[in-house]
Motif scaffolding. Structure first.
Motif: not given
Ligand code: TMP
Length: 214
Positions: A166-190
């Motif tokens: 999790r920490e490395v991913f946070a470190d690797l993150r670049e501006d062009w990534w789409n960060v999707v809030d995956a805490d929500r329901t399957i349908e909302e995320v979809q």
């Protein structure tokens, strides 16, 4: 220059920690793209069906042990062995929805925190591979991930490893990534995933150039 205007499929990548829902979302996306007339395929890494993939599978299932650097390179080789096919598919107009790629490679190996195997070393084996046109980083809180059930039996499914990843991913993150809030329901995320994917598919259809990791 002529290749610039050529229509092609999009490389859409899902990354994230375990139990973030990327496998579910990736397969739902392929289904909906195909339904809406966008030819697409679901790919995943490691691809355990190849000879190299079988070695990786044995390692992950702890049926075989191996040197960490060698394993990192095998995971990368598993992407290299499918590079040509990936380019051919994309150029033929097929959209590839991919569950994990080199970012997982870098995240998991460097999460081991071994001397000599830092992020920079880990990234070298990715140079020259196809860069995704769109990256969906499925962001899930530790609490939400825990609620989705316990760990499986595989090698990296430990609290310590997941925390480091999790920490490395946070470190690797670049501006062009789409960060999707995956805490929500399957349908909302979809719904979000489909909007983001549609845009990537359009850009590639209009001839966005294929990029490679430098
Ligand atoms: P999976 O659960 O998505 O099949 O992935 C298997 C495991 O392999 C997962 O713990 C992440 C890890 N992995 C690497 O260590 N390096 C890589 O390059 C990739 C693609 C996955």
């Amino acid at each position: 220059a002529a290749a610039k205007s050529l229509s092609r499929g999009a490389f859409i990548l899902f990354e994230g920690v375990d139990r973030c829902g990327k496998t579910t979302q990736a397969s739902k996306l392929v289904e909906s793209l195909n339904q809406s007339g966008v030819a697409s395929e679901l790919w995943r890494y490691p691809d355990r069906t190849t000879t190299i993939g079988k070695m990786i599978d044995d390692y992950l299932q702890c049926k075989a042990d191996s040197d960490d650097a060698s394993m990192h390179l095998l995971f990368a080789a598993n992407r290299w062995e499918k590079k040509k096919m990936m380019e051919e598919k994309l150029r033929a107009g097929v959209t590839l929805v991919v569950d994990r790629y080199g970012y997982s490679g870098v995240a998991f190996t460097s999460a081991k925190k071994l001397p000599g195997l830092d992020q920079q070393w880990c990234k070298h084996s990715e140079t020259g591979l196809v860069k995704p046109d769109c990256l969906m980083y499925m962001e899930i809180s530790e609490d939400a991930a825990k609620k989705r059930g316990g760990f499986g039996e595989e090698r990296y499914e430990t609290t310590e490893m997941q925390k480091n990843v999790r920490e490395v991913f946070a470190d690797l993150r670049e501006d062009w990534w789409n960060v999707v809030d995956a805490d929500r329901t399957i349908e909302e995320v979809q719904k979000d995933v489909q909007t983001i994917a549609k845009d990537a598919v359009e850009r590639c259809k209009r001839g966005k150039e294929l990029e490679h990791f430098e």
